[in-house]
Design an enzyme around this catalytic site. Structure first.
Site, PDB file in Angstrom:
ATOM      1  N   LYS A 122       0.724   4.207   7.024  1.00 38.08           N
ATOM      2  CA  LYS A 122      -0.129   5.099   6.327  1.00 38.08           C
ATOM      3  C   LYS A 122       0.382   6.714   6.648  1.00 38.08           C
ATOM      4  CE  LYS A 122      -2.956   2.224   4.123  1.00 38.08           C
ATOM      5  NZ  LYS A 122      -2.237   0.977   4.724  1.00 38.08           N
ATOM      6  N   SER A 127       0.845  -1.248   0.230  1.00 34.20           N
ATOM      7  CA  SER A 127       0.022   0.116  -0.152  1.00 34.20           C
ATOM      8  C   SER A 127       0.690   1.266  -0.107  1.00 34.20           C
ATOM      9  CB  SER A 127      -1.064   0.036   1.134  1.00 34.20           C
ATOM     10  OG  SER A 127      -0.191   0.237   2.483  1.00 34.20           O
TER      11      SER A 127
END
Length: 102
Positions: A63, A25
């Site tokens: 993230k 990701s």
């Protein structure tokens, strides 16, 4: 011959730790599956910082953190993944480095 000391670059203490990255990701930030992120324990983060966060008391995620008006946005660096929006997000650490085995 020089030695590289992780503690001289990132500090040494109970608040510094490493996590192995699982998944893709964050590949557009050049963070790959199998890399190790060096983290510093923290409960808060600035907008745009790479963080380790717990969302809805589930597993940790790596993230970019952005605080919005009523919620947090955890932004991946891969267009195949949607951002995670949460009003129940706990910052565990900020990322201060990366180690990659070749």
């Amino acid at each position: 011959k020089e030695c590289l000391s992780l503690s001289s670059h990132f500090g040494s203490g109970d608040d510094i730790f490493a996590l192995e990255v699982t998944g893709d990701s964050m590949v557009d930030d050049d963070i790959r599956n199998g890399d190790y992120v060096i983290c510093r324990s923290a409960a808060v983060a600035d907008n745009g910082q790479l963080v380790i966060a717990i969302v809805d008391k589930r597993q940790a995620t790596l993230k970019r953190f952005y605080k919005e008006k009523t919620r947090a946005r955890l932004q991946p660096a891969n267009d195949d993944y949607a951002p995670i929006y949460s009003d129940n997000c706990r910052i565990e650490a900020v990322v201060v480095g990366l180690v990659r085995k070749l």
